[in-house]
Design a protein around this motif. Structure first.
Motif, PDB file in Angstrom:
ATOM      1  N   THR A   1       2.726 -19.672 -39.098  1.00  0.00           N
ATOM      2  CA  THR A   1       3.259 -19.590 -40.453  1.00  0.00           C
ATOM      3  C   THR A   1       4.762 -19.321 -40.375  1.00  0.00           C
ATOM      4  O   THR A   1       5.275 -18.900 -39.320  1.00  0.00           O
ATOM      5  CB  THR A   1       2.585 -18.460 -41.242  1.00  0.00           C
ATOM      6  N   PRO A   2       5.517 -19.544 -41.461  1.00  0.00           N
ATOM      7  CA  PRO A   2       6.953 -19.238 -41.430  1.00  0.00           C
ATOM      8  C   PRO A   2       7.248 -17.794 -41.057  1.00  0.00           C
ATOM      9  O   PRO A   2       8.275 -17.503 -40.432  1.00  0.00           O
ATOM     10  CB  PRO A   2       7.400 -19.549 -42.858  1.00  0.00           C
ATOM     11  N   GLU A   3       6.353 -16.887 -41.425  1.00  0.00           N
ATOM     12  CA  GLU A   3       6.571 -15.474 -41.077  1.00  0.00           C
ATOM     13  C   GLU A   3       6.492 -15.238 -39.573  1.00  0.00           C
ATOM     14  O   GLU A   3       7.102 -14.295 -39.050  1.00  0.00           O
ATOM     15  CB  GLU A   3       5.522 -14.597 -41.784  1.00  0.00           C
ATOM     16  N   GLU A   4       5.721 -16.087 -38.862  1.00  0.00           N
ATOM     17  CA  GLU A   4       5.573 -15.946 -37.420  1.00  0.00           C
ATOM     18  C   GLU A   4       6.550 -16.828 -36.649  1.00  0.00           C
ATOM     19  O   GLU A   4       6.615 -16.755 -35.421  1.00  0.00           O
ATOM     20  CB  GLU A   4       4.145 -16.334 -37.005  1.00  0.00           C
ATOM     21  N   ASP A   5       7.315 -17.643 -37.369  1.00  0.00           N
ATOM     22  CA  ASP A   5       8.195 -18.630 -36.761  1.00  0.00           C
ATOM     23  C   ASP A   5       9.545 -17.995 -36.428  1.00  0.00           C
ATOM     24  O   ASP A   5       9.993 -17.041 -37.082  1.00  0.00           O
ATOM     25  CB  ASP A   5       8.403 -19.791 -37.741  1.00  0.00           C
ATOM     26  N   ASP A   6      10.206 -18.541 -35.393  1.00  0.00           N
ATOM     27  CA  ASP A   6      11.564 -18.093 -35.082  1.00  0.00           C
ATOM     28  C   ASP A   6      12.516 -18.489 -36.196  1.00  0.00           C
ATOM     29  O   ASP A   6      13.513 -17.809 -36.446  1.00  0.00           O
ATOM     30  CB  ASP A   6      12.033 -18.703 -33.757  1.00  0.00           C
ATOM     31  N   LEU A   7      12.221 -19.612 -36.848  1.00  0.00           N
ATOM     32  CA  LEU A   7      13.000 -20.067 -37.989  1.00  0.00           C
ATOM     33  C   LEU A   7      12.214 -19.759 -39.257  1.00  0.00           C
ATOM     34  O   LEU A   7      11.027 -19.457 -39.215  1.00  0.00           O
ATOM     35  CB  LEU A   7      13.257 -21.575 -37.882  1.00  0.00           C
ATOM     36  N   GLY A   8      12.865 -19.853 -40.373  1.00  0.00           N
ATOM     37  CA  GLY A   8      12.166 -19.596 -41.625  1.00  0.00           C
ATOM     38  C   GLY A   8      12.914 -20.202 -42.790  1.00  0.00           C
ATOM     39  O   GLY A   8      14.119 -20.475 -42.699  1.00  0.00           O
ATOM     40  N   PRO A   9      12.217 -20.459 -43.905  1.00  0.00           N
ATOM     41  CA  PRO A   9      12.867 -21.067 -45.063  1.00  0.00           C
ATOM     42  C   PRO A   9      13.740 -20.062 -45.806  1.00  0.00           C
ATOM     43  O   PRO A   9      13.467 -18.855 -45.815  1.00  0.00           O
ATOM     44  CB  PRO A   9      11.692 -21.517 -45.922  1.00  0.00           C
ATOM     45  N   SER A  10      14.788 -20.554 -46.431  1.00  0.00           N
ATOM     46  CA  SER A  10      15.659 -19.698 -47.236  1.00  0.00           C
ATOM     47  C   SER A  10      15.018 -19.415 -48.590  1.00  0.00           C
ATOM     48  O   SER A  10      14.053 -20.077 -48.999  1.00  0.00           O
ATOM     49  CB  SER A  10      17.010 -20.385 -47.456  1.00  0.00           C
ATOM     50  N   ALA A  11      15.570 -18.438 -49.293  1.00  0.00           N
ATOM     51  CA  ALA A  11      15.084 -18.123 -50.632  1.00  0.00           C
ATOM     52  C   ALA A  11      15.286 -19.298 -51.581  1.00  0.00           C
ATOM     53  O   ALA A  11      14.458 -19.561 -52.464  1.00  0.00           O
ATOM     54  CB  ALA A  11      15.805 -16.879 -51.158  1.00  0.00           C
ATOM     55  N   GLN A  12      16.403 -20.022 -51.401  1.00  0.00           N
ATOM     56  CA  GLN A  12      16.656 -21.187 -52.258  1.00  0.00           C
ATOM     57  C   GLN A  12      15.588 -22.255 -52.075  1.00  0.00           C
ATOM     58  O   GLN A  12      15.129 -22.865 -53.047  1.00  0.00           O
ATOM     59  CB  GLN A  12      18.034 -21.787 -51.945  1.00  0.00           C
ATOM     60  N   LEU A  13      15.167 -22.502 -50.814  1.00  0.00           N
ATOM     61  CA  LEU A  13      14.134 -23.503 -50.558  1.00  0.00           C
ATOM     62  C   LEU A  13      12.805 -23.067 -51.167  1.00  0.00           C
ATOM     63  O   LEU A  13      12.083 -23.878 -51.766  1.00  0.00           O
ATOM     64  CB  LEU A  13      13.987 -23.729 -49.053  1.00  0.00           C
ATOM     65  N   LEU A  14      12.478 -21.784 -51.069  1.00  0.00           N
ATOM     66  CA  LEU A  14      11.231 -21.286 -51.650  1.00  0.00           C
ATOM     67  C   LEU A  14      11.249 -21.374 -53.172  1.00  0.00           C
ATOM     68  O   LEU A  14      10.232 -21.693 -53.799  1.00  0.00           O
ATOM     69  CB  LEU A  14      10.983 -19.848 -51.198  1.00  0.00           C
ATOM     70  N   ASP A  15      12.390 -21.108 -53.785  1.00  0.00           N
ATOM     71  CA  ASP A  15      12.498 -21.234 -55.240  1.00  0.00           C
ATOM     72  C   ASP A  15      12.287 -22.681 -55.675  1.00  0.00           C
ATOM     73  O   ASP A  15      11.642 -22.946 -56.699  1.00  0.00           O
ATOM     74  CB  ASP A  15      13.866 -20.741 -55.717  1.00  0.00           C
ATOM     75  N   PHE A  16      12.836 -23.614 -54.908  1.00  0.00           N
ATOM     76  CA  PHE A  16      12.662 -25.025 -55.237  1.00  0.00           C
ATOM     77  C   PHE A  16      11.192 -25.425 -55.106  1.00  0.00           C
ATOM     78  O   PHE A  16      10.654 -26.163 -55.946  1.00  0.00           O
ATOM     79  CB  PHE A  16      13.524 -25.889 -54.319  1.00  0.00           C
ATOM     80  N   ILE A  17      10.525 -24.936 -54.061  1.00  0.00           N
ATOM     81  CA  ILE A  17       9.107 -25.248 -53.863  1.00  0.00           C
ATOM     82  C   ILE A  17       8.294 -24.763 -55.054  1.00  0.00           C
ATOM     83  O   ILE A  17       7.377 -25.436 -55.535  1.00  0.00           O
ATOM     84  CB  ILE A  17       8.589 -24.609 -52.558  1.00  0.00           C
ATOM     85  N   GLN A  18       8.630 -23.587 -55.570  1.00  0.00           N
ATOM     86  CA  GLN A  18       7.889 -23.039 -56.707  1.00  0.00           C
ATOM     87  C   GLN A  18       7.999 -23.949 -57.929  1.00  0.00           C
ATOM     88  O   GLN A  18       7.054 -24.090 -58.701  1.00  0.00           O
ATOM     89  CB  GLN A  18       8.402 -21.642 -57.036  1.00  0.00           C
ATOM     90  N   ALA A  19       9.141 -24.594 -58.090  1.00  0.00           N
ATOM     91  CA  ALA A  19       9.347 -25.462 -59.251  1.00  0.00           C
ATOM     92  C   ALA A  19       8.477 -26.717 -59.187  1.00  0.00           C
ATOM     93  O   ALA A  19       8.331 -27.417 -60.200  1.00  0.00           O
ATOM     94  CB  ALA A  19      10.819 -25.852 -59.340  1.00  0.00           C
ATOM     95  N   LEU A  20       7.900 -27.014 -58.034  1.00  0.00           N
ATOM     96  CA  LEU A  20       7.088 -28.224 -57.899  1.00  0.00           C
ATOM     97  C   LEU A  20       5.686 -28.064 -58.468  1.00  0.00           C
ATOM     98  O   LEU A  20       4.944 -29.051 -58.583  1.00  0.00           O
ATOM     99  CB  LEU A  20       6.983 -28.621 -56.416  1.00  0.00           C
ATOM    100  N   ARG A  21       5.304 -26.849 -58.828  1.00  0.00           N
ATOM    101  CA  ARG A  21       3.944 -26.650 -59.326  1.00  0.00           C
ATOM    102  C   ARG A  21       3.667 -27.437 -60.596  1.00  0.00           C
ATOM    103  O   ARG A  21       2.562 -27.919 -60.818  1.00  0.00           O
ATOM    104  CB  ARG A  21       3.684 -25.158 -59.555  1.00  0.00           C
ATOM    105  N   GLU A  22       4.675 -27.548 -61.456  1.00  0.00           N
ATOM    106  CA  GLU A  22       4.471 -28.280 -62.704  1.00  0.00           C
ATOM    107  C   GLU A  22       4.131 -29.746 -62.430  1.00  0.00           C
ATOM    108  O   GLU A  22       3.288 -30.334 -63.121  1.00  0.00           O
ATOM    109  CB  GLU A  22       5.719 -28.187 -63.578  1.00  0.00           C
ATOM    110  N   ARG A  23       4.770 -30.343 -61.431  1.00  0.00           N
ATOM    111  CA  ARG A  23       4.475 -31.738 -61.107  1.00  0.00           C
ATOM    112  C   ARG A  23       3.041 -31.860 -60.568  1.00  0.00           C
ATOM    113  O   ARG A  23       2.363 -32.859 -60.833  1.00  0.00           O
ATOM    114  CB  ARG A  23       5.465 -32.269 -60.073  1.00  0.00           C
TER     115      ARG A  23
END
Length: 626
Positions: A437-459
């Motif tokens: 998972t991203p929490e276990e990854d050396d890399l991780g998504p930014s807050a901006q990317l997570l906010d954008f992902i949340q906006a996709l729920r409507e679609r």
């Protein structure tokens, strides 16, 4: 409108259409022991059909180029055919051939949609006037099926034509099996070949880049997966299942049987003397006997030809199924044998046969669903068998958290016994095989990317209520365009964008593609709903195949990621990366491709000089060995 017409217009259509067909292929009808199970009635989803048949997903076009003629199309909505479950099986009737390919293809589509939790879409293509090979704006509503397209021992899926092409040929004169020497054999009458080719088309609709040979497993996986789908559909036919369970006395692994064989008629009529492929055993040409396919880790290390390498994965999945089946029936065997576990001599009681067949059917259904569902958890490029195991495990954990029957352990054990190990894992425990998972990854998504992902729920909610497959296709394209636009801008916004590009396996300074964007709604055994967005992001560029010999031409190197988004949370559940900047993977691909310059198999894998330019990767691959 008459009262009768008004009454008919309010009637709900039936849920299913019943169509007769050959259980596996026509050869079963020529043998006394299998004649009673040679024919079945396929139960396919109901839809109104035009003559062809032509429906929502499939268009059967019966043109014979060798004979330069069109055969009259069958009208399955004719009242006389509806009343008798379609035409009776017949090797010499083109209309029945059309009925057969339609029925089996529809069953295969249904299996995929059930597992994926969404409507199946065929691979799109460029419009006729487009010169951009990556232009995928053209919606392909129907897969075309040509039952008599080739006068040769071949059948294949054509990505460029979006069609299945089936051949016919004279049986071998040396050992024609149940056929008259030189008698005509039609590949469109083999359940296994139809299901196999339909699975190729469905897989291409999900993963368009998995037909490119970037490592030894890629084309082998395409062949293996198509075989797996065909193989486990055998277990949906109760007549065959009960017959073979009784014949093997419940021990499917112990001896040659129809459940583990593929394309028996094709194999015998082309001189193979047995089934074309057998998941549980093989015909030994030296002894003339059938032998069980014993696990051998060295086989995977030394086998390169795609069909033979793919057969290792098929045998592995079948091993897992057999382990699951044996655990499911262990209590029944104990009860029947008074605790000894040893069946007495003689025929098995019919009641036990029915119960064993029911358990085998359930286990096979679970295994097939797990395999299809895992496709959404595979990387979009450069897939290996070991990564498919990780996808299997992860997809099953997400939907079925409690593995009380140890299905996942059965898969891990089967892969280990045949030496199919994933890279970059230290142990083969179920927990360690799950994608990080991203929490276990050396890399991780930014807050901006997570906010954008949340906006996709409507679609997602809007698309889930869409019934039209063409509308779903257009909605997915709009979603891909929106994601591409946002990511393109985001990658240019300094260090945060560049870190997110690295997290997604991309080079922020190069063009990239939002290759797929699917919304899926799956239901677990406990009734929980899993609402997901499956994204595929890809990049590619050309590098010298052999820097020391530029005449060898370029090598196309691909990278990117599959992003699995949990839309209920919402969060990024997994980012399954194949980084475009990986120098070690590029070196492995270069070594693989250069190897085929030396051993002369380049034509088998690519059919052309440049690996990335093969338009018909399955035509040559299937010639004579479907």
């Amino acid at each position: 409108m008459s009262p009768q017409q008004a009454h008919q217009s309010t009637e709900s259509p039936p849920a299913h259409r019943h169509l007769r067909g050959y259980a596996l292929d026509p050869s079963l009808a020529q043998r006394l022991d299998t004649a009673p199970i040679s024919q079945v009635v396929f139960k396919v989803p109901w839809e109104p059909l035009q003559p062809g048949p032509v429906g929502e997903y499939i268009e059967v076009v019966d043109f014979d180029p060798a004979g330069k003629c069109f055969y009259e199309p069958v009208d399955l909505d004719d009242p006389h055919l509806l009343a008798q479950d379609g035409l009776p099986p017949s090797e010499g009737t083109p209309k029945f051939h059309q009925q057969m390919v339609y029925a089996v293809a529809q069953l295969t589509i249904q299996s995929f949609e059930h597992a994926l939790g969404r409507a199946a879409l065929w691979s799109p293509g460029p419009p006729p006037d487009s010169r951009n090979p990556k232009d995928d704006s053209h919606y392909v509503g129907r897969l075309r099926i040509y039952p008599h397209a080739l006068r040769e021992a071949n059948a294949y899926y054509s990505p460029s034509k979006k069609a299945l092409l089936f051949g016919y040929f004279p049986a071998s004169t040396d050992d024609p099996g149940e056929h008259i020497p030189g008698g005509m054999v039609f590949t469109c009458l083999s359940h296994d070949i139809i299901a196999h080719e339909t699975a190729h088309a469905l897989l291409d609709g999900l993963h368009r880049r998995l037909n490119r040979a970037t490592n030894p497993d890629m084309l082998a996986f395409h062949e293996a997966f198509a075989d797996i789908v065909a193989l486990f559909q055998h277990f949906t036919f109760p007549e065959i299942l009960r017959h073979q369970i009784a014949q093997t006395r419940g021990d499917i692994r112990s001896q040659e049987n129809l459940l583990g064989q593929l394309a028996s008629q094709f194999g015998r009529t082309t001189g193979v003397r047995g089934a074309l492929r057998d998941a549980i055993g093989r015909f030994n040409p030296e002894t003339g006997q059938w032998e069980p396919h014993q696990p051998d880790p060295m086989e995977y290390e030394t086998t390169i030809e795609p069909h033979l390498r793919g057969a290792i994965l098929v045998a592995t999945i079948f091993d897992a199924f057999l382990s699951i089946y044996n655990r499911r029936v262990a209590d029944l065997i104990r009860l029947y044998t008074g605790g000894s576990g040893v069946l007495p001599a003689g025929a098995v009681h019919p009641d036990l046969v029915h119960r064993l067949a029911d358990e085998a059917s359930r286990a096979a259904g679970h295994v097939l669903t797990m395999c299809v569902r895992a496709l959404d958890y595979c990387p979009p490029v450069d897939l290996t068998f070991g990564e498919f195991l990780r996808a299997l495990i992860t997809a099953d954990i997400d939907l079925v958290p409690d593995d009380d029957r140890n299905y996942r352990v059965a898969f891990v054990e089967a892969f280990r016994r045949r030496g199919l190990y994933p890279r970059d894992v230290r142990t083969l425990s179920v927990e360690n095989l799950r994608w990080r998972t991203p929490e276990e990854d050396d890399l991780g998504p930014s807050a901006q990317l997570l906010d954008f992902i949340q906006a996709l729920r409507e679609r997602a909610h809007r698309q889930l209520y869409t019934q039209s497959r063409e509308k779903i296709f257009q909605e997915e394209r709009a979603t891909r365009a929106m994601i591409h636009g946002w990511l393109s801008d985001h990658f240019r916004r300094g260090s945060t964008g560049k870190r997110d590009a690295e997290f997604l396996g991309l080079d922020p300074d190069q063009s990239f593609e939002v290759h797929q964007a699917h919304f899926a709604l799956r239901t677990g055994p406990d009734g929980d709903l899993l609402l997901q967005l499956i994204l595929q992001l890809t990049q590619d560029y050309d590098v010298p195949l052999d820097p020391a010999h530029e005449a060898e031409g370029p090598m196309r190197f691909e990278g990117g990621s599959t992003v699995v988004v949990d839309l209920k949370t919402p969060k990024i559940a997994y980012c399954i990366r194949k980084p475009i900047g990986s120098t070690t993977r590029r070196a492995r691909q270069r070594a693989f491709l250069l190897r085929f310059v030396e051993v002369g198999l380049r034509g088998t894998y690519f059919g052309v000089r440049q690996p990335g330019d093969a338009r018909e990767p399955f035509a040559l691959l299937h010639r004579g060995i479907v």
